[in-house]
Design an enzyme around this catalytic site. Sequence first.
Site, PDB file in Angstrom:
ATOM      1  N   VAL A  88       0.848  -1.191   0.000  1.00 15.44           N
ATOM      2  CA  VAL A  88       0.000   0.000   0.000  1.00 15.44           C
ATOM      3  C   VAL A  88       0.882   1.239   0.000  1.00 15.44           C
ATOM      4  O   VAL A  88       1.870   1.312   0.737  1.00 15.44           O
ATOM      5  CB  VAL A  88      -0.903   0.031   1.249  1.00 15.44           C
ATOM      6  N   CYS A  89       0.531   2.212  -0.828  1.00 10.74           N
ATOM      7  CA  CYS A  89       1.323   3.434  -0.929  1.00 10.74           C
ATOM      8  C   CYS A  89       0.455   4.625  -0.604  1.00 10.74           C
ATOM      9  O   CYS A  89      -0.231   5.158  -1.470  1.00 10.74           O
ATOM     10  CB  CYS A  89       1.893   3.543  -2.342  1.00 10.74           C
ATOM     11  N   ILE A  90       0.408   5.008   0.674  1.00 16.63           N
ATOM     12  CA  ILE A  90      -0.290   6.245   1.025  1.00 16.63           C
ATOM     13  C   ILE A  90       0.588   7.064   1.952  1.00 16.63           C
ATOM     14  O   ILE A  90       1.495   6.546   2.602  1.00 16.63           O
ATOM     15  CB  ILE A  90      -1.671   6.001   1.677  1.00 16.63           C
TER      16      ILE A  90
END
Lengths: 165, 463
Positions: A88-90
């Site tokens: 996940v890339c946040i």
Amino acid sequence: MASSASKRLFKEYKGLSSDAPEGITAGPVTEDDMFLWEALIQGPEGTPFEGGVFPAELKFPKDYPLAPPSMRFLVDVWHPNVYPNGQVCISILHPPGDDPNHYEQASERWSPIQSVEKILISVMSMLAEPNDESPANVEAAKMWREKRADYEKVVRDNVRKSLGL
Amino acid sequence: MDSSFELPDSTDWHATSLPLFEPLEAALRCEVCKEFYDNPVITSCSHTFCSICIRRCISTDGKCPTCRAACQSDKLLPNYAMREIVSKFQDARPKALELARKDKEVSDASSESKKRKLGDTDIEEEPARQTRSRQARTQSRRREGTNGMPIEVPDSEDDGDDSFEPEVEGHVKCPACKESMLDAQLWHHLDVCPGLENSAVGRSTRSSANNTYPKSLQSRPKEPSPAPTRLPGLNYAMMKQNALTKKLQDLGIPTWGKKDLLIRRHTEWMHLWNSNCDAVENRKSKRELLRELEVWEKTQGGSANIAEPKVMRKDFDGQAHASTHKSQFDGLIANAKRKREAAKAKKEEETNEDREKEEARLNEGIPQITEPEAIPQPVDVVHPYEGNEAALASVREKVEQANRVGTTLPSTTSPKPTLEETRIASQAYQGMPNPFGSPTRKVPMFALPADPIVDVEQSTTIQ
């Protein structure tokens, strides 16, 4: 003797198990190792992810909460901000020191006062509202921008597949 | 790890009749470590954290975790009011929590009893408040002492002065018993003065406690052993490893490891030391701090989850390691021996089986009969995979059995029971190719997975 990191993780676990936000379950895989968690996130309603349940794993660094954990979905998630391998890339998962993407505001980034609960809530809202500015999955971002119907179909198919239908 | 199951937490209030205490307690806990504030300090942006937590945060990114304003560790100021509140809350907590829990159990229904209980808790807190003010006074006095002069000696002199203080104007001291009184009274007093010894008995506690030598000795151990001078930060980039090692040696902390580890250890030591300087009372001794550093070393520092370097270190005690883990090593050796013997037994069995196979071929032509049957049958079978799975399961069973038999019994007796079983099993599958039709076990066992797959392909091509 337990480190301060595992103590804090245990407290978060206790808090999450006593009253978790709706649609979110999380806890360590085994209570011997506080640094590896598994989380279940419900697909937000009103989105193509609705009805799905998405397992993810969270890995915590030894100096948590100074550094953020990393999060990876364990099923296929077709989303602009999720790498094909599930990572996940946040912004909330990015340490404030370095900004690899040069677009995030510091206020959105990780800080020791953030928590697992806040991460999972952010991920849930990320599912509903992708950020296509610096996508992790370029194909998905393109599809989301240009062919929304196709995007939603892929997502729904994935949801169905993950539920074994 | 077991102890962590008893970690008190603000969510403890959820299941009580005082759920609003949850946010109250949460407000008294540090947002970084989620513990009650320990030596709370206030930042230049007016946020409060534990001294150790904010120091660690600042050294990672130099910002306040709450508002991300730039922060410096030398601008931190102790937050005395918060310290007071937290410590008093912690004192009151167990009793209040117990009452609130009982209250919830007793009356989920009647609100009246709840009110009464609440009143009880209020009364309960009353005496605490009294003690608080008294403690506060003693604390503030001690604080003045430590802030002004860190050394105990002038303090004890002050005490000596105290006893002289009553020397107000118009008062004089009795030369015999040293008691001060009005001028006019003295003459009268002198007639009856019992002298020094008696007076000591009369005012026993005061004089002996305040003026005598042992008192100062007694109070000395209470004085925190590390002098409350903070450690300055080091410019690590400018230092060579040797200089850094020397520095660590001077500080009395471990010096093993690479420069990167030395830097991290020194940073952690600086945090531990300096946050301890923020403590007003119950300051930890250097030994305690060293123990904390050891915990850090085990969980985050050099000895965290790296087993090999420990073994490779020069002072590693191989003999002791071998003796403490002897049972494990023995287990491993026994395991390995058993495996080798099992493998040997299997080999012998195989050779026996080969011999049997040849005999079987000579006696009857079963393999030749069953194999032609196997080809047309899968077309009739609706779910070839189902059959396949069951067959595989039975194969696994046979393998296990074979292993068991191989280790315990001589191989020659084993084929008979397995043969019967396989026949029964094959009948149950109805129409499946009989994989164990031949009197031997070995060949069908390994030939099996190949056969149905070929059949499936054939059937699909037919369709």
